[in-house]
Design a protein around this motif. Structure first.
Motif, PDB file in Angstrom:
ATOM      1  N   ARG A 114     -48.133 -15.816 -45.498  1.00 30.97           N
ATOM      2  CA  ARG A 114     -46.928 -15.474 -45.198  1.00 30.97           C
ATOM      3  C   ARG A 114     -46.700 -13.686 -44.901  1.00 30.97           C
ATOM      4  O   ARG A 114     -46.873 -13.845 -43.348  1.00 30.97           O
ATOM      5  CB  ARG A 114     -45.744 -14.837 -46.475  1.00 30.97           C
ATOM      6  CG  ARG A 114     -45.377 -15.825 -46.713  1.00 30.97           C
ATOM      7  CD  ARG A 114     -43.879 -15.747 -48.011  1.00 30.97           C
ATOM      8  NE  ARG A 114     -43.432 -16.626 -48.936  1.00 30.97           N
ATOM      9  CZ  ARG A 114     -43.714 -16.189 -50.372  1.00 30.97           C
ATOM     10  NH1 ARG A 114     -44.142 -14.947 -50.552  1.00 30.97           N
ATOM     11  NH2 ARG A 114     -43.877 -17.321 -51.080  1.00 30.97           N
ATOM     12  N   LEU A 115     -47.872 -12.854 -44.972  1.00 27.05           N
ATOM     13  CA  LEU A 115     -48.096 -11.782 -44.777  1.00 27.05           C
ATOM     14  C   LEU A 115     -48.692 -11.644 -42.862  1.00 27.05           C
ATOM     15  O   LEU A 115     -48.859 -11.627 -42.067  1.00 27.05           O
ATOM     16  CB  LEU A 115     -49.144 -10.179 -45.791  1.00 27.05           C
ATOM     17  CG  LEU A 115     -47.715 -10.165 -46.240  1.00 27.05           C
ATOM     18  CD1 LEU A 115     -48.844  -9.851 -47.487  1.00 27.05           C
ATOM     19  CD2 LEU A 115     -47.100  -8.740 -45.963  1.00 27.05           C
ATOM     20  N   LEU A 116     -49.673 -13.136 -43.322  1.00 28.71           N
ATOM     21  CA  LEU A 116     -49.986 -13.379 -41.976  1.00 28.71           C
ATOM     22  C   LEU A 116     -49.517 -13.000 -40.388  1.00 28.71           C
ATOM     23  O   LEU A 116     -49.199 -12.956 -39.217  1.00 28.71           O
ATOM     24  CB  LEU A 116     -51.395 -14.531 -41.933  1.00 28.71           C
ATOM     25  CG  LEU A 116     -53.041 -13.572 -42.468  1.00 28.71           C
ATOM     26  CD1 LEU A 116     -53.347 -15.025 -43.194  1.00 28.71           C
ATOM     27  CD2 LEU A 116     -53.643 -13.018 -42.083  1.00 28.71           C
ATOM     28  N   LEU A 117     -48.795 -14.832 -41.096  1.00 28.90           N
ATOM     29  CA  LEU A 117     -47.477 -14.796 -40.296  1.00 28.90           C
ATOM     30  C   LEU A 117     -46.395 -13.416 -39.399  1.00 28.90           C
ATOM     31  O   LEU A 117     -45.883 -14.135 -38.395  1.00 28.90           O
ATOM     32  CB  LEU A 117     -46.716 -16.356 -40.337  1.00 28.90           C
ATOM     33  CG  LEU A 117     -48.196 -17.370 -40.919  1.00 28.90           C
ATOM     34  CD1 LEU A 117     -46.623 -18.727 -41.324  1.00 28.90           C
ATOM     35  CD2 LEU A 117     -48.066 -17.955 -39.258  1.00 28.90           C
ATOM     36  N   ARG A 118     -46.155 -13.038 -40.952  1.00 25.39           N
ATOM     37  CA  ARG A 118     -44.993 -12.063 -40.638  1.00 25.39           C
ATOM     38  C   ARG A 118     -46.051 -10.472 -39.385  1.00 25.39           C
ATOM     39  O   ARG A 118     -45.498 -10.590 -38.651  1.00 25.39           O
ATOM     40  CB  ARG A 118     -45.114 -11.033 -41.519  1.00 25.39           C
ATOM     41  CG  ARG A 118     -44.179 -10.107 -41.081  1.00 25.39           C
ATOM     42  CD  ARG A 118     -42.894  -9.336 -42.263  1.00 25.39           C
ATOM     43  NE  ARG A 118     -42.971 -10.237 -43.636  1.00 25.39           N
ATOM     44  CZ  ARG A 118     -43.076 -10.186 -44.968  1.00 25.39           C
ATOM     45  NH1 ARG A 118     -43.506  -8.773 -44.691  1.00 25.39           N
ATOM     46  NH2 ARG A 118     -43.057 -10.421 -45.338  1.00 25.39           N
ATOM     47  N   GLY A 119     -47.152 -10.575 -39.254  1.00 34.28           N
ATOM     48  CA  GLY A 119     -47.904  -9.364 -39.031  1.00 34.28           C
ATOM     49  C   GLY A 119     -48.565 -10.066 -37.434  1.00 34.28           C
ATOM     50  O   GLY A 119     -48.025  -9.524 -35.839  1.00 34.28           O
ATOM     51  N   ALA A 120     -48.979 -11.126 -36.724  1.00 27.67           N
ATOM     52  CA  ALA A 120     -49.208 -12.400 -36.014  1.00 27.67           C
ATOM     53  C   ALA A 120     -47.505 -12.563 -34.782  1.00 27.67           C
ATOM     54  O   ALA A 120     -47.780 -11.819 -34.343  1.00 27.67           O
ATOM     55  CB  ALA A 120     -48.624 -13.563 -36.544  1.00 27.67           C
ATOM     56  N   GLY A 121     -46.498 -12.302 -35.813  1.00 23.88           N
ATOM     57  CA  GLY A 121     -44.676 -12.289 -35.068  1.00 23.88           C
ATOM     58  C   GLY A 121     -44.709 -10.852 -34.945  1.00 23.88           C
ATOM     59  O   GLY A 121     -44.193 -10.848 -33.002  1.00 23.88           O
ATOM     60  N   ALA A 122     -45.343 -10.004 -35.597  1.00 28.36           N
ATOM     61  CA  ALA A 122     -45.086  -8.802 -34.873  1.00 28.36           C
ATOM     62  C   ALA A 122     -45.968  -7.981 -33.942  1.00 28.36           C
ATOM     63  O   ALA A 122     -45.446  -7.017 -32.275  1.00 28.36           O
ATOM     64  CB  ALA A 122     -45.477  -7.611 -35.697  1.00 28.36           C
ATOM     65  N   VAL A 123     -47.270  -8.401 -33.730  1.00 31.87           N
ATOM     66  CA  VAL A 123     -47.574  -8.801 -32.662  1.00 31.87           C
ATOM     67  C   VAL A 123     -48.295  -9.773 -31.466  1.00 31.87           C
ATOM     68  O   VAL A 123     -48.365  -8.460 -30.187  1.00 31.87           O
ATOM     69  CB  VAL A 123     -49.675  -8.500 -33.372  1.00 31.87           C
ATOM     70  CG1 VAL A 123     -49.900  -7.152 -34.514  1.00 31.87           C
ATOM     71  CG2 VAL A 123     -50.055  -9.675 -33.518  1.00 31.87           C
ATOM     72  N   THR A 124     -46.981 -10.483 -31.558  1.00 31.51           N
ATOM     73  CA  THR A 124     -47.023 -11.508 -30.461  1.00 31.51           C
ATOM     74  C   THR A 124     -45.986 -10.559 -29.506  1.00 31.51           C
ATOM     75  O   THR A 124     -45.936 -10.592 -28.304  1.00 31.51           O
ATOM     76  CB  THR A 124     -46.532 -12.209 -30.576  1.00 31.51           C
ATOM     77  OG1 THR A 124     -47.471 -12.916 -31.715  1.00 31.51           O
ATOM     78  CG2 THR A 124     -45.551 -13.106 -29.660  1.00 31.51           C
ATOM     79  N   VAL A 125     -45.433  -9.641 -29.858  1.00 32.18           N
ATOM     80  CA  VAL A 125     -44.173  -8.737 -29.404  1.00 32.18           C
ATOM     81  C   VAL A 125     -45.353  -8.474 -27.602  1.00 32.18           C
ATOM     82  O   VAL A 125     -44.739  -7.615 -27.153  1.00 32.18           O
ATOM     83  CB  VAL A 125     -43.294  -7.511 -29.725  1.00 32.18           C
ATOM     84  CG1 VAL A 125     -42.804  -6.680 -28.920  1.00 32.18           C
ATOM     85  CG2 VAL A 125     -42.243  -8.533 -30.724  1.00 32.18           C
TER      86      VAL A 125
END
Length: 176
Positions: A114-125
């Protein structure tokens, strides 16, 4: 009152810093888990260090390569707290990726994914900001792909991973 020794004040029930704030001073292992007082732990990452973005990336990469993602998270946290407001999302996302790897290495595969996907979403911006795919040389698309692949593996296999063996390359390229 506890008789456990603490570096700040052994006669208090909780470890406290000079300002009286609670600060757990138990030694920690390489993944940030507390150990019993008197046990041999790894050196703590100093908190509140102001670094340049390049220094933050280099320090965090060194810690990730050493299998210490919990400590890399502390470096990213310092960057998000001390850096410009406009960059906080980047550093916070990187910190989430490091914590995701920490959880994955500790065996909390569901939370890690979950945290990996949340972090990926945040840096994708950061790939859509004026076409900026590499803020401070960070290969954001590659980092997102790493996080998504590791999250998928964690969800599929449900087993802990070796933090050093699965450390990302922040500036792209093959693992160290």
């Amino acid at each position: 009152m506890s008789t456990a020794p603490g570096p700040y004040c052994a006669d208090r029930e909780r470890d406290r810093d000079a300002e009286g704030r609670a600060r757990n001073q138990r030694p920690r292992d390489g993944l940030g888990r507390p150990l019993p007082y008197g046990a041999e732990g790894v050196a703590r990452q100093p908190e509140g260090v102001v670094r340049t973005p390049d220094e933050s990336v280099a320090e965090a990469q060194s810690l990730l390569d050493a299998g210490r993602p919990f400590h890399a998270h502390e470096v990213f946290e310092d960057a998000w707290k001390s850096g410009p407001e406009a960059e906080r999302g980047l550093w916070k996302g990187l910190a989430q990726l490091a914590v995701g790897l920490t959880h994955a290495a500790r065996g909390n595969t569901r939370g890690g994914a979950r945290l990996l996907l949340r972090g990926a979403g945040a840096v994708t911006v950061w790939t859509t900001r004026a076409g900026q795919k590499q803020p401070y040389g960070i290969g954001v698309p590659e980092l997102v792909a790493w996080a998504e692949a590791l999250a998928e593996r964690l969800e599929r296999e449900g087993t802990a991973v070796d933090a050093a063996a699965h450390a990302p390359r922040l500036r792209g390229g093959p693992p160290a």
